[in-house]
Design an enzyme around this catalytic site. Structure first.
Site, short mmCIF file in Angstrom:
data_model
loop_
_atom_site.label_atom_id
_atom_site.label_comp_id
_atom_site.label_asym_id
_atom_site.label_seq_id
_atom_site.Cartn_x
_atom_site.Cartn_y
_atom_site.Cartn_z
N LYS A 70 -14.92 -26.97 -1.49
CA LYS A 70 -15.16 -26.75 -2.92
C LYS A 70 -14.91 -28.02 -3.75
O LYS A 70 -15.74 -28.41 -4.56
CB LYS A 70 -14.25 -25.63 -3.46
CG LYS A 70 -14.43 -24.29 -2.77
CD LYS A 70 -13.52 -23.22 -3.36
CE LYS A 70 -12.04 -23.49 -3.21
NZ LYS A 70 -11.56 -23.51 -1.80
N ARG A 130 -2.51 -18.85 3.63
CA ARG A 130 -3.51 -19.03 2.57
C ARG A 130 -4.83 -18.36 2.93
O ARG A 130 -5.52 -17.84 2.06
CB ARG A 130 -3.71 -20.52 2.28
CG ARG A 130 -2.52 -21.10 1.54
CD ARG A 130 -2.48 -22.60 1.61
NE ARG A 130 -3.60 -23.22 0.94
CZ ARG A 130 -4.02 -24.44 1.17
NH1 ARG A 130 -3.44 -25.18 2.09
NH2 ARG A 130 -5.03 -24.93 0.49
N ARG A 164 -9.64 -16.71 -8.68
CA ARG A 164 -9.23 -16.44 -7.30
C ARG A 164 -8.82 -15.00 -7.11
O ARG A 164 -8.47 -14.60 -6.01
CB ARG A 164 -8.04 -17.33 -6.96
CG ARG A 164 -8.37 -18.52 -6.09
CD ARG A 164 -7.07 -19.24 -5.79
NE ARG A 164 -7.14 -20.09 -4.64
CZ ARG A 164 -7.37 -21.39 -4.69
NH1 ARG A 164 -7.60 -22.00 -5.82
NH2 ARG A 164 -7.36 -22.09 -3.58
N ARG A 188 -7.36 -33.12 6.37
CA ARG A 188 -7.56 -33.48 4.96
C ARG A 188 -6.48 -34.45 4.51
O ARG A 188 -5.31 -34.27 4.78
CB ARG A 188 -7.50 -32.22 4.07
CG ARG A 188 -7.48 -32.57 2.58
CD ARG A 188 -7.97 -31.47 1.68
NE ARG A 188 -7.15 -30.27 1.70
CZ ARG A 188 -7.45 -29.15 1.03
NH1 ARG A 188 -8.53 -29.11 0.27
NH2 ARG A 188 -6.66 -28.10 1.11
N ARG A 216 -1.25 -32.79 2.11
CA ARG A 216 -0.60 -31.90 1.13
C ARG A 216 0.43 -31.01 1.82
O ARG A 216 0.21 -30.57 2.94
CB ARG A 216 -1.65 -31.01 0.46
CG ARG A 216 -2.29 -31.66 -0.76
CD ARG A 216 -3.52 -30.94 -1.23
NE ARG A 216 -3.43 -29.50 -1.24
CZ ARG A 216 -4.44 -28.70 -1.59
NH1 ARG A 216 -5.59 -29.22 -1.98
NH2 ARG A 216 -4.30 -27.40 -1.58
P1 ADP Z 1 -7.71 -25.43 -1.83
O1 ADP Z 1 -8.34 -26.75 -2.17
O2 ADP Z 1 -7.16 -25.43 -0.47
O3 ADP Z 1 -8.64 -24.28 -2.05
P2 ADP Z 1 -6.31 -25.54 -4.36
O4 ADP Z 1 -6.01 -26.96 -4.60
O5 ADP Z 1 -7.47 -24.95 -5.07
O6 ADP Z 1 -6.45 -25.29 -2.78
O7 ADP Z 1 -5.05 -24.65 -4.67
C1 ADP Z 1 -3.78 -24.95 -4.10
C2 ADP Z 1 -2.81 -23.84 -4.46
O8 ADP Z 1 -2.66 -23.75 -5.90
C3 ADP Z 1 -3.24 -22.43 -4.04
O9 ADP Z 1 -2.88 -22.13 -2.70
C4 ADP Z 1 -2.46 -21.58 -5.05
O10 ADP Z 1 -1.09 -21.47 -4.71
C5 ADP Z 1 -2.54 -22.42 -6.32
N1 ADP Z 1 -3.72 -22.06 -7.14
C6 ADP Z 1 -4.78 -22.85 -7.45
N2 ADP Z 1 -5.66 -22.19 -8.21
C7 ADP Z 1 -5.15 -20.95 -8.40
C8 ADP Z 1 -5.59 -19.79 -9.10
N3 ADP Z 1 -6.77 -19.75 -9.75
N4 ADP Z 1 -4.80 -18.69 -9.05
C9 ADP Z 1 -3.63 -18.69 -8.42
N5 ADP Z 1 -3.16 -19.73 -7.74
C10 ADP Z 1 -3.90 -20.87 -7.73
P1 ADP Z 2 -11.49 -27.04 -0.77
O1 ADP Z 2 -11.49 -27.67 -2.14
O2 ADP Z 2 -12.43 -25.92 -0.63
O3 ADP Z 2 -10.11 -26.70 -0.31
P2 ADP Z 2 -12.04 -29.76 0.20
O4 ADP Z 2 -13.22 -30.22 -0.57
O5 ADP Z 2 -10.72 -30.31 -0.17
O6 ADP Z 2 -12.01 -28.14 0.26
O7 ADP Z 2 -12.34 -30.06 1.76
C1 ADP Z 2 -11.39 -29.76 2.77
C2 ADP Z 2 -11.42 -30.87 3.83
O8 ADP Z 2 -12.65 -30.79 4.55
C3 ADP Z 2 -11.37 -32.29 3.26
O9 ADP Z 2 -10.65 -33.10 4.14
C4 ADP Z 2 -12.86 -32.71 3.19
O10 ADP Z 2 -13.01 -34.13 3.31
C5 ADP Z 2 -13.44 -31.98 4.38
N1 ADP Z 2 -14.81 -31.52 4.18
C6 ADP Z 2 -15.38 -31.05 3.03
N2 ADP Z 2 -16.66 -30.67 3.23
C7 ADP Z 2 -16.92 -30.90 4.56
C8 ADP Z 2 -18.07 -30.72 5.40
N3 ADP Z 2 -19.23 -30.21 4.92
N4 ADP Z 2 -17.96 -31.05 6.70
C9 ADP Z 2 -16.79 -31.55 7.20
N5 ADP Z 2 -15.68 -31.74 6.46
C10 ADP Z 2 -15.73 -31.43 5.15
#
Ligand code: ADP
Ligand code: ADP
Ligand code: ZN
Length: 214
Positions: free
Chosen positions: A13, A171, A88, A127, A160
């Site tokens: 995302k 998660r 979420r 990541r 992270r």
């Molecule tokens: P990811 O990139 O793995 O999807 P995020 O960076 O979006 O993770 O979120 C990291 C953490 O921050 C989540 O696991 C949650 O604890 C918190 N968080 C982020 N956005 C929300 C939301 N909209 N509602 C509740 N918790 C959130």
């Molecule tokens: P989210 O915001 O959904 O948690 P991220 O954009 O942070 O996801 O991506 C999670 C990890 O996967 C990062 O290390 C990113 O560089 C990698 N990644 C993202 N998209 C792809 C893809 N299409 N193929 C392989 N790796 C990816």
């Protein structure tokens, strides 16, 4: 253009949202980034959010909803925005719908990036995120030019705290229980688009551009 990103943690995302924001010149609003910024700056919100984030749990809705609703009312969102990591939960989606409806607006696109659970652990373990600017890399799939250094700002790249394997499992459970129901919420609203997130980063972005039209 008002867009939300759906998909499991690690689906891509953030990676896609940053590119969409640049391409369409709209702000990228990541609730995860907002919380991490608050933690870094030692704010009371950061301290509260951290308790939940470290356990792989969602931060309670009441700490998230007003923050996002206030943010999308700022001037820079007048032409649209891309929300990454919000909503979420169903109550968060309802809060967003209500806030937009009051202004006769609605979400135009819900982009659901689909990646099976078995790929996610690998995505998270590799990541690396920039401590300074939040840029996202992957050791295998999107490596930085220089080891452990951000291509954008030269900041240090870190794993992270919540990307450790034990927390990732939690998660994913939370995602299936609380966030996956949003897919049918936005399908009913007629704005859902499902995208294969297992292909190359550039291919995913091409698919998204086809959907958004550009
Ligand atoms: P990811 O990139 O793995 O999807 P995020 O960076 O979006 O993770 O979120 C990291 C953490 O921050 C989540 O696991 C949650 O604890 C918190 N968080 C982020 N956005 C929300 C939301 N909209 N509602 C509740 N918790 C959130
Ligand atoms: P989210 O915001 O959904 O948690 P991220 O954009 O942070 O996801 O991506 C999670 C990890 O996967 C990062 O290390 C990113 O560089 C990698 N990644 C993202 N998209 C792809 C893809 N299409 N193929 C392989 N790796 C990816
Ligand atoms: Zn950086």
């Amino acid at each position: 253009m008002k867009i939300i990103m759906l998909g499991a943690p690690g689906a891509g995302k953030g990676t896609q949202a940053k590119q969409i924001a640049e391409q369409y010149n709209i702000p990228h609003i990541s609730t995860g980034d907002i919380f991490r910024e608050n933690i870094k700056n030692g704010t009371p919100l950061g301290a509260k959010a951290k308790e939940y984030m470290d356990q792989g749990l969602l931060v309670p809705d009441e700490l998230v909803c007003d923050l996002v609703v206030d943010r999308i009312e700022k001037d820079d969102c007048s032409k649209g925005f891309i929300l990454d990591g919000f909503p979420r939960t169903i109550p968060q989606a309802d809060a967003l719908d209500t806030a937009l409806k009051e202004k006769n607006k609605q979400i135009d696109y819900a982009l659901d990036i689909e990646v099976p659970d078995e790929n996610i652990v690998n995505r998270m373990a590799g990541r690396r995120s920039c401590k300074e600017c939040g840029a996202i890399f992957h050791l295998q799939y999107n490596p930085p030019k220089e080891e452990n250094k951000c291509d954008v700002c030269q900041g240090e790249l870190v794993l992270r705290d919540d990307d450790k394997a034990e927390t990732v499992k939690k998660r994913l459970d939370v995602y299936h229980e609380q966030t996956a129901p949003l897919i049918s919420h936005y399908e009913k609203a007629g704005v859902l688009h499902e995208i294969d997130g297992t292909v190359d980063i550039t291919v995913v972005f091409e698919e998204i551009k086809k959907i958004l039209g550009a």
